[in-house]
Motif scaffolding. Structure first.
Motif, PDB file in Angstrom:
ATOM      1  N   LYS A  25       0.807  -1.213   0.000  1.00  0.00           N
ATOM      2  CA  LYS A  25       0.000   0.000   0.000  1.00  0.00           C
ATOM      3  C   LYS A  25       0.846   1.271   0.000  1.00  0.00           C
ATOM      4  O   LYS A  25       0.289   2.374   0.126  1.00  0.00           O
ATOM      5  N   ASN A  26       2.149   1.152  -0.141  1.00  0.00           N
ATOM      6  CA  ASN A  26       3.001   2.327   0.006  1.00  0.00           C
ATOM      7  C   ASN A  26       4.038   2.489  -1.091  1.00  0.00           C
ATOM      8  O   ASN A  26       5.039   3.182  -0.903  1.00  0.00           O
ATOM      9  N   PHE A  27       3.809   1.870  -2.251  1.00  0.00           N
ATOM     10  CA  PHE A  27       4.684   2.157  -3.377  1.00  0.00           C
ATOM     11  C   PHE A  27       4.554   3.645  -3.739  1.00  0.00           C
ATOM     12  O   PHE A  27       3.495   4.260  -3.570  1.00  0.00           O
ATOM     13  N   ASP A  28       5.640   4.203  -4.258  1.00  0.00           N
ATOM     14  CA  ASP A  28       5.600   5.610  -4.668  1.00  0.00           C
ATOM     15  C   ASP A  28       4.522   5.836  -5.725  1.00  0.00           C
ATOM     16  O   ASP A  28       4.277   4.981  -6.583  1.00  0.00           O
ATOM     17  N   ASP A  29       3.892   7.003  -5.658  1.00  0.00           N
ATOM     18  CA  ASP A  29       2.941   7.458  -6.688  1.00  0.00           C
ATOM     19  C   ASP A  29       1.774   6.491  -6.876  1.00  0.00           C
ATOM     20  O   ASP A  29       1.351   6.230  -8.000  1.00  0.00           O
ATOM     21  N   THR A  30       1.228   5.983  -5.774  1.00  0.00           N
ATOM     22  CA  THR A  30       0.087   5.062  -5.874  1.00  0.00           C
ATOM     23  C   THR A  30      -1.119   5.512  -5.057  1.00  0.00           C
ATOM     24  O   THR A  30      -2.180   4.894  -5.174  1.00  0.00           O
ATOM     25  N   GLY A  31      -0.997   6.547  -4.258  1.00  0.00           N
ATOM     26  CA  GLY A  31      -2.126   7.007  -3.443  1.00  0.00           C
ATOM     27  C   GLY A  31      -2.720   8.274  -4.037  1.00  0.00           C
ATOM     28  O   GLY A  31      -2.390   9.387  -3.625  1.00  0.00           O
ATOM     29  N   ALA A  32      -3.603   8.118  -5.013  1.00  0.00           N
ATOM     30  CA  ALA A  32      -4.172   9.286  -5.698  1.00  0.00           C
ATOM     31  C   ALA A  32      -5.193   9.970  -4.797  1.00  0.00           C
ATOM     32  O   ALA A  32      -6.096   9.313  -4.260  1.00  0.00           O
ATOM     33  N   PHE A  33      -5.109  11.320  -4.674  1.00  0.00           N
ATOM     34  CA  PHE A  33      -5.854  12.053  -3.644  1.00  0.00           C
ATOM     35  C   PHE A  33      -6.247  13.431  -4.181  1.00  0.00           C
ATOM     36  O   PHE A  33      -5.387  14.236  -4.508  1.00  0.00           O
ATOM     37  N   GLY A  34      -7.546  13.677  -4.291  1.00  0.00           N
ATOM     38  CA  GLY A  34      -8.011  14.986  -4.752  1.00  0.00           C
ATOM     39  C   GLY A  34      -9.123  14.830  -5.782  1.00  0.00           C
ATOM     40  O   GLY A  34      -9.776  13.796  -5.832  1.00  0.00           O
ATOM     41  N   PRO A  35      -9.310  15.807  -6.683  1.00  0.00           N
ATOM     42  CA  PRO A  35      -8.594  17.088  -6.762  1.00  0.00           C
ATOM     43  C   PRO A  35      -9.168  18.169  -5.868  1.00  0.00           C
ATOM     44  O   PRO A  35      -8.540  19.216  -5.685  1.00  0.00           O
ATOM     45  N   VAL A  36     -10.383  17.929  -5.325  1.00  0.00           N
ATOM     46  CA  VAL A  36     -11.013  18.957  -4.493  1.00  0.00           C
ATOM     47  C   VAL A  36     -11.405  18.373  -3.149  1.00  0.00           C
ATOM     48  O   VAL A  36     -11.537  17.153  -2.993  1.00  0.00           O
ATOM     49  N   LEU A  37     -11.581  19.267  -2.194  1.00  0.00           N
ATOM     50  CA  LEU A  37     -12.185  18.944  -0.911  1.00  0.00           C
ATOM     51  C   LEU A  37     -13.473  19.743  -0.818  1.00  0.00           C
ATOM     52  O   LEU A  37     -13.491  20.943  -1.104  1.00  0.00           O
ATOM     53  N   VAL A  38     -14.554  19.066  -0.448  1.00  0.00           N
ATOM     54  CA  VAL A  38     -15.829  19.725  -0.208  1.00  0.00           C
ATOM     55  C   VAL A  38     -16.031  19.771   1.301  1.00  0.00           C
ATOM     56  O   VAL A  38     -15.948  18.737   1.980  1.00  0.00           O
ATOM     57  N   THR A  39     -16.266  20.954   1.823  1.00  0.00           N
ATOM     58  CA  THR A  39     -16.402  21.083   3.276  1.00  0.00           C
ATOM     59  C   THR A  39     -17.638  20.339   3.775  1.00  0.00           C
ATOM     60  O   THR A  39     -18.629  20.168   3.060  1.00  0.00           O
TER      61      THR A  39
END
Length: 280
Positions: free
Chosen positions: A170-184
């Motif tokens: 679960k911790n290979f580089d460039d594998t945890g895609a996150f975003g692109p926005v946060l909704v409050t």
């Protein structure tokens, strides 16, 4: 309110998104939360200033590029537990991700040279807004949530199965895609319940569920974690994936260079990443 983090002058800056334009708040999201800034006031001032930039011109970063903790849940959707041949857990299956594994919307997820067993996991992400007390009651837990985003918990399955712990897969580089926005949190149902979640591989729907199907919803997860560890401003919870992952298909479907994977959660948006072979 919708927020997005970008990279400018080598540093991360959070801004409010209105339409296709981004208005800087003059700080990073984690810094704003840690210092107890009123992000709504900052956003209102930024919009009044009127110095917005087309988001398409900016380099998007993970919503929180530098969280102290990224706590992930495994087997948190009933059908996903079933497709893996397991009973519903009595306690959440927890593992940690490193911030170094994160990758932003629109940036490539890297297919590792050492494995061809790369899998997708469409997930809801939770960003904590303030420090959660150890004795927090479940009915109060959601008051500590700042907002919600999207995550693709890309997993290297053969490495995940090499040890009883899932950490390495679960911790290979460039594998945890996150975003692109946060909704409050104020713009979504409490705990982001009742929202459709989908994963799409090259335009085809491969995961399709509802956040109501989570075994451990956001409020219960926060209360359980607070018994054990400090959750602070900018920390991230990744809430598990529905059924339909590649390893459970017959035959298995593994991500490869040239693929595109999208995560969409109703009322939040879409996270898109292309797959690219790891550089030599």
């Amino acid at each position: 309110m919708r927020l997005s983090t970008v990279i400018q002058d080598g540093r991360s800056h959070v801004g409010v998104v209105e339409g296709d334009r981004w208005f800087s708040l003059g700080t990073s999201l984690r810094n704003a939360l840690e210092r107890g800034m009123d992000v709504q006031v900052l956003a209102s001032a930024a919009l009044q200033d009127g110095q917005g930039v087309p988001l398409s011109r900016l380099v998007i970063a993970p919503v929180v590029p530098d969280p102290v903790s990224i706590v992930c849940l495994g087997l948190n959707y009933r059908d996903h537990a079933k497709e893996g041949g397991r009973d519903e857990p009595d306690y959440p299956w927890l593992f940690l991700r490193s911030a170094r594994s994160l990758v932003a919307h629109g940036q490539p997820v890297r297919v590792p040279r050492v494995s061809t067993h790369l899998d997708f996991e469409a997930e809801l992400a939770v960003v904590i807004g303030r420090t959660v007390p150890r004795d927090v009651r479940m009915e109060d837990a959601l008051s500590y949530v700042f907002g919600y985003s999207l995550f693709n918990d890309v997993s290297v399955r053969d490495y995940q199965r090499r040890t009883p712990q899932w950490t390495i897969g679960k911790n290979f580089d460039d594998t945890g895609a996150f975003g692109p926005v946060l909704v409050t949190a104020d713009e979504l149902p409490p705990g982001a319940t009742g929202l459709r979640i989908q994963g799409r591989l090259n335009g085809e729907v491969v995961q399709d569920a509802n956040t109501d199907d989570m075994i451990f919803p956001v409020d219960r997860t926060i209360a359980l974690l607070a018994e054990c560890m400090t959750l602070g401003p900018g920390d991230v919870l990744v809430m598990g994936t529905p059924s339909g992952v590649g390893q459970s298909r017959k035959p298995p479907v593994w991500l490869k260079a040239g693929d595109r994977f999208e995560v969409e959660v109703e009322r939040i948006g879409t996270l898109t990443n292309d797959l690219l072979a790891q550089q030599q």
